[in-house]
Write an enzyme that holds these catalytic residues in place. Sequence first.
Site, PDB file in Angstrom:
ATOM      1  N   SER A   1       0.966  -1.152  -0.164  1.00  0.00           N
ATOM      2  CA  SER A   1       0.000   0.116  -0.045  1.00  0.00           C
ATOM      3  C   SER A   1       0.951   1.125  -0.083  1.00  0.00           C
ATOM      4  CB  SER A   1      -1.161  -0.007   1.118  1.00  0.00           C
ATOM      5  OG  SER A   1      -1.924  -0.896   0.819  1.00  0.00           O
TER       6      SER A   1
ATOM      7  N   HIS B   1       4.143  14.198   6.331  1.00  0.00           N
ATOM      8  CA  HIS B   1       3.872  15.271   6.307  1.00  0.00           C
ATOM      9  C   HIS B   1       4.577  16.159   7.672  1.00  0.00           C
ATOM     10  CE1 HIS B   1       0.944  14.645   3.135  1.00  0.00           C
ATOM     11  NE2 HIS B   1       0.545  13.962   3.996  1.00  0.00           N
TER      12      HIS B   1
ATOM     13  N   CYS C   1      -1.736  -3.792   3.592  1.00  0.00           N
ATOM     14  CA  CYS C   1      -2.654  -4.614   3.378  1.00  0.00           C
ATOM     15  C   CYS C   1      -2.447  -6.071   3.451  1.00  0.00           C
ATOM     16  CB  CYS C   1      -3.428  -4.453   1.740  1.00  0.00           C
ATOM     17  SG  CYS C   1      -2.114  -5.011   0.614  1.00  0.00           S
TER      18      CYS C   1
END
Length: 131
Positions: free
Chosen positions: A80, A85, A100
């Site tokens: 995935s 940030h 996943c």
Amino acid sequence: MTAGGGLRSTGRILPDLILGTEWIVDAHGCDPASLRSCAALGRLFARIVDELGLHPAGEPVWHVFPGQGGITGMLLLTESHLACHTFPERGFAAFDLYCCRASREWPWAERLAEALGAAEVRVRSVPRGER
């Protein structure tokens, strides 16, 4: 999709499954210089990938904001994705790892303290695909 909510694949009906786990991580009290460093974040991404046995589908992509701004980073994984940030002006970094497949917990607080000087780390684990 079946009426009962299961998935139909090659004639078999699969029961409702957890389709992975998403870790949402908030790190406060980080060193602003580390939050502006692609090198520091790249090493951190590499450590996450290595220690969790994940598989990158390519190289990380970084967007460095001008001046004293932070960095947004994304690594596509075959499992995935891993994203971050950073907000150096607030000493804050946000991480998101969606995997996943079953994966063990990673010591986020310890590793983010080492890599970024994080003083406080909050980790939320969200199972995905539940009904």
